[in-house]
Design a protein around this motif. Sequence first.
Motif, PDB file in Angstrom:
ATOM      1  N   GLY A  98      70.875  16.158 106.092  1.00 32.63           N
ATOM      2  CA  GLY A  98      69.986  15.084 106.524  1.00 32.63           C
ATOM      3  C   GLY A  98      70.599  13.715 106.337  1.00 32.63           C
ATOM      4  N   ALA A  99      71.305  13.514 105.209  1.00 28.26           N
ATOM      5  CA  ALA A  99      71.928  12.219 104.944  1.00 28.26           C
ATOM      6  C   ALA A  99      73.030  11.922 105.956  1.00 28.26           C
ATOM      7  N   LEU A 100      73.856  12.915 106.252  1.00 24.83           N
ATOM      8  CA  LEU A 100      74.939  12.703 107.212  1.00 24.83           C
ATOM      9  C   LEU A 100      74.391  12.503 108.625  1.00 24.83           C
ATOM     10  N   ALA A 101      73.354  13.262 108.980  1.00 21.99           N
ATOM     11  CA  ALA A 101      72.751  13.088 110.308  1.00 21.99           C
ATOM     12  C   ALA A 101      72.140  11.700 110.438  1.00 21.99           C
ATOM     13  N   LEU A 102      71.458  11.241 109.391  1.00 22.72           N
ATOM     14  CA  LEU A 102      70.876   9.900 109.405  1.00 22.72           C
ATOM     15  C   LEU A 102      71.956   8.839 109.555  1.00 22.72           C
ATOM     16  N   ALA A 103      73.062   9.005 108.824  1.00 29.77           N
ATOM     17  CA  ALA A 103      74.166   8.047 108.916  1.00 29.77           C
ATOM     18  C   ALA A 103      74.754   8.030 110.323  1.00 29.77           C
ATOM     19  N   ALA A 104      74.940   9.216 110.913  1.00 26.42           N
ATOM     20  CA  ALA A 104      75.510   9.286 112.267  1.00 26.42           C
ATOM     21  C   ALA A 104      74.592   8.618 113.290  1.00 26.42           C
TER      22      ALA A 104
END
Length: 281
Positions: free
Chosen positions: A94-100
């Motif tokens: 979720g954190a990486l998807a949000l950052a992307a």
Amino acid sequence: MLNAMLETLAVPFALAFAAALAVWAVRLRVHGLAVALGITAGLIAGQVAIQGWPALPPNGAIDKLWWLALLGGALGLGLPRLADDKQRRAVSVGALALAAVWIGWPRLMIPDVAAWLTGALLVAAGVWALSRVERAGSPGGALLLLVGGAAAAGVAFYGSSYSMAQVNLVLIAALAGAMAGAGAAPAGLGAAGRMAATLPLFGLIAILAFYTRAAPFALLLLLPVFLVEGALASWPPLGRLAGAAGERMRGARLLVVIGLALVPACAAVAVAYWQSGPLYF
């Protein structure tokens, strides 16, 4: 140019060192909190030195990097409280998807099929790499993040501009300063420090992928840098080599890890150089 670069990098290193040392000195040594706050302070100092005070709210991708460090540190503090591996993995995804999405939104909102495919590949690669860094032994994947970040700076220099390379190196300076201030080299970054370093590095690579002419193959070659520890575990000859080196000389195993990580790192920079056009300063 070299003197200006060194002066610029000295600011984030020094402030990250001071912030991490202060937090470590008052014994707030929870899951790498000192490293996380040091990285955040160093990123802010580096951005001020390069571009002035970051805009509030952030109006550009570069302005979002220190927010990603802050988010990563906060999530990292909570990850050890989750006993289930699936829950920790879900938070990381979720954190990486949000950052992307946050970094790439100007292109993702069009919508652009190529941009969405790029974002999906970035998240998948980021999750895979982060899982390997989490499993890394002492110093907790910190050296792999340093090598990968330095290689990303080289790719940025040849695929984008001197300014983008400078921003990448600011993150590396902040990470190095935070590690030095918190004494993190032997003990590992901790969950908060690891996430605080990983999210902005992921954000920088996302900027290169979404908005610059950085060679996709060069960016792809950054991934194996973070898989070195996994290779040592899954390929017995490499594992035996690293183990034997560690038995003969203290710290030799880390030299083996760095040496292996430098192979794809140097290859990524070489590909970026080979496919580069005119450089923009």
